[in-house]
Design a protein around this motif. Structure first.
Motif, mmCIF file in Angstrom:
data_model
loop_
_atom_site.group_PDB
_atom_site.id
_atom_site.type_symbol
_atom_site.label_atom_id
_atom_site.label_comp_id
_atom_site.label_asym_id
_atom_site.label_seq_id
_atom_site.Cartn_x
_atom_site.Cartn_y
_atom_site.Cartn_z
ATOM 1 N N CYS A 1 0.827 -1.217 0.000
ATOM 2 C CA CYS A 1 0.000 0.000 0.000
ATOM 3 C C CYS A 1 0.853 1.256 0.000
ATOM 4 C CB CYS A 1 -0.937 -0.003 1.207
ATOM 5 S SG CYS A 1 -2.274 -1.212 1.106
ATOM 6 N N GLY A 2 2.068 1.152 0.521
ATOM 7 C CA GLY A 2 2.957 2.303 0.519
ATOM 8 C C GLY A 2 3.411 2.717 -0.860
ATOM 9 N N LEU A 3 3.234 1.852 -1.858
ATOM 10 C CA LEU A 3 3.652 2.149 -3.223
ATOM 11 C C LEU A 3 2.483 2.535 -4.115
ATOM 12 C CD1 LEU A 3 6.200 -0.788 -3.677
ATOM 13 C CD2 LEU A 3 6.660 1.547 -2.929
ATOM 14 N N LEU A 4 1.272 2.604 -3.554
ATOM 15 C CA LEU A 4 0.103 2.982 -4.335
ATOM 16 C C LEU A 4 -0.024 4.495 -4.441
ATOM 17 C CD1 LEU A 4 -2.596 0.514 -2.925
ATOM 18 C CD2 LEU A 4 -1.301 0.306 -5.061
ATOM 19 N N ARG A 5 -0.736 4.933 -5.455
ATOM 20 C CA ARG A 5 -1.040 6.364 -5.589
ATOM 21 C C ARG A 5 -1.805 6.834 -4.360
ATOM 22 N NH1 ARG A 5 -1.499 8.248 -11.238
ATOM 23 N NH2 ARG A 5 -3.257 9.510 -10.574
ATOM 24 N N VAL A 6 -1.531 8.058 -3.937
ATOM 25 C CA VAL A 6 -2.066 8.529 -2.670
ATOM 26 C C VAL A 6 -3.587 8.607 -2.684
ATOM 27 C CG1 VAL A 6 -1.911 10.984 -3.271
ATOM 28 C CG2 VAL A 6 -1.753 10.271 -0.867
ATOM 29 N N GLU A 7 -4.204 8.904 -3.824
ATOM 30 C CA GLU A 7 -5.659 8.978 -3.866
ATOM 31 C C GLU A 7 -6.292 7.602 -3.706
ATOM 32 O OE1 GLU A 7 -4.420 9.202 -8.286
ATOM 33 O OE2 GLU A 7 -3.639 9.688 -6.299
#
Length: 503
Positions: free
Chosen positions: A147-153
């Motif tokens: 999840c740390g590598l996902l787009r912030v939105e």
């Protein structure tokens, strides 16, 4: 001057609503309801527990006045660190930055010590599996890392769903307690401050309750990615404080209604199982299972939210040269600070591996010690930020007015300072250790050492690289250094012998 990030953080991806959910997720509200409220009631030294949370909300709302003014001046992923650098000086800012990394890492990594215990009854009742805590923690670590590598939105949307489910569970459990109150009547005894109150117990509970709000201030870390950051960031922090205070107060009151005011202290000795025992008496077994699942999910959501906050602090520090510039790199497609994110995951994995190797008990040592260190560190950051806000807004006045620039920051500084004093007095109780335990000395020394090392680094940076030093707290803004104007020398000054002969 360190090289700029390959790609900046993406602007305009988070609205005020998304920021509220990200901040609330960091506090793990269902975890606070199941642990903090029973702790507060146990012993019955302070019967009006529901009122503690609105009282603390007033303190944090006073802080939010100056916080909003600073965000309007310059939204920055460095958040509180940048405020402190501007108000108390750049060396103090670097010290605060290192303290922030320590505190948020302690909060996030400490929660790994809780997930194993929280997952145990779910795995046993549904699958008949008994898994060691470190295996569950490893699975949660993998989820947080991805999840740390996902787009912030995308992360904001995920956290919003989890927080909404948490709030629904808390509200539903509270409604069930009100529909079936003890002795058949709804009482308001715990909403009225009556009787003699044990002052030391009150001070301790105020600090414990304050830990339940740790995370509301993380909205500033997303200032560069927010839509209309000069308004939405501060508004989200205020809404998070108001929402959390109402949620905690409601849950604390309905707990006393379900047990009866005279029995709440005794029943609260069951600790984290109290809420599930009350619901088990009123609802079907599936509701208890749902509550346990949402408790575990809420803790994982808190770890994801704190992970993203740490990554943005690290990114901001690397962009300004306080940390290695490689940590300031972002992805070309998703604009995520991936190097900082991966680094935080590696740090968390190393601490978890060390705790397993040393044989630490996760829920009696790893979880309470690290989360207490993290909560105390956040309190120190809030106090320093309130003081820095007051100094900066009065040293560089704009259009804030006396309330925003002076009165509210002064009140916030005094009240947060009082909370830190109460925390220092009650440190053994907060850590759950005897007064002469080694942790009672180690924790303050740790704070002093980390802050002092950061401060000395800032001083050394001033001598070694003045341009990098001048950019601390400015969010990567280019620093313009005016060249020194050469002094014109007098005619013939390079040949004083000629001047003497002509004379």
């Amino acid at each position: 001057m360190p090289p700029p990030a390959t790609h900046p953080l993406a602007a305009g991806r988070l609205g005020a609503t998304a920021l509220v959910f990200v901040a609330v997720a960091a506090t793990a509200p269902l975890s606070v309801v199941t642990t903090t409220i029973p702790i507060a009631y146990a012993g019955n030294d302070v019967p009006f527990v529901p009122l503690l949370f609105p009282a603390l909300a007033v303190v944090l709302l006073l802080f939010s006045v100056g916080y909003a003014a600073m965000v309007r001046r310059s939204p920055n992923a460095g958040a509180l660190y940048s405020f402190i650098a501007r108000g108390l000086g750049r060396p103090a800012g670097t010290g605060a930055a290192w303290l922030a990394l320590l505190s948020y890492n302690a909060l996030q990594i400490g929660l790994y010590g809780a997930v194993g215990l929280l997952a145990a009854p779910i795995l046993d009742n549904t699958l008949g599996v008994i898994a060691p805590w470190w295996m569950v923690a490893a699975g949660c670590w993998l989820v947080v890392t991805l999840c740390g590598l996902l787009r912030v939105e995308l992360v904001g949307a995920l956290l919003a769903l989890i927080v909404l489910a948490e709030v629904a569970v808390i509200a539903g459990f509270g409604a069930a307690n009100l529909l079936e109150p003890a002795d058949g009547r709804v009482t308001t005894d715990t909403l009225v401050p009556t009787g003699i109150v044990d002052r030391p117990a009150l001070g301790l509970l105020l600090v414990v309750a304050a830990f339940g709000f740790a995370g509301f201030e993380t909205t500033a870390a997303y200032g560069e990615e927010a839509a209309r950051p000069r308004r939405s960031v501060a508004r989200a922090a205020v809404l998070a404080v108001l929402g959390l205070s109402l949620l905690y107060a409601f849950s604390a009151w309905t707990t006393s209604v379900a047990t009866g005011p005279g029995q709440v202290a005794t029943r609260s000795l069951d600790g984290g199982e109290l809420l599930f025992e009350l619901i088990g008496d009123r609802l079907a077994p599936w509701a208890v299972t749902l509550g346990r699942v949402m408790l575990l999910t809420g803790v994982v959501a808190a770890m994801i939210s704190l992970h993203h906050t740490i990554a943005r602090y690290t990114f901001a520090l690397a962009r300004e040269g306080v940390l290695p510039s490689r940590l300031g790199r972002t992805g070309a497609r998703n604009s995520v600070p991936f190097t900082a994110s991966v680094t935080q995951s590696v740090v968390a994995l190393l601490v978890l591996t060390l705790s397993v190797a040393l044989g630490w008990e996760p829920f009696t040592e790893l979880y309470p010690w690290l989360t207490t260190v993290g909560g105390l560190g956040v309190l120190l950051l809030l106090f320093a930020a309130a003081l820095a806000t007051m100094l900066f807004l009065n040293r560089a006045p704009n259009d804030e007015g006396p309330w925003r620039a002076f009165v509210a920051p002064v009140l916030a500084t005094v009240l947060l300072g009082a909370l830190i004093y109460l925390a220092a007095v009650n440190l053994p109780a907060l850590l759950g250790v005897p007064s002469r335990h080694w942790l009672v000395i180690t924790v303050p020394c740790l704070f002093a050492a980390v802050f002092g090392a950061g401060l000395l680094f800032g001083v050394a940076l001033k001598a070694r690289s003045p341009i990098t030093y001048a950019g601390i707290g400015l969010g990567g803004t280019a620093v313009v250094v005016a060249p020194a104007v050469p002094q014109q020398r007098s005619p013939g000054a390079h040949r004083p012998d000629r001047i003497q002969r002509s004379a």
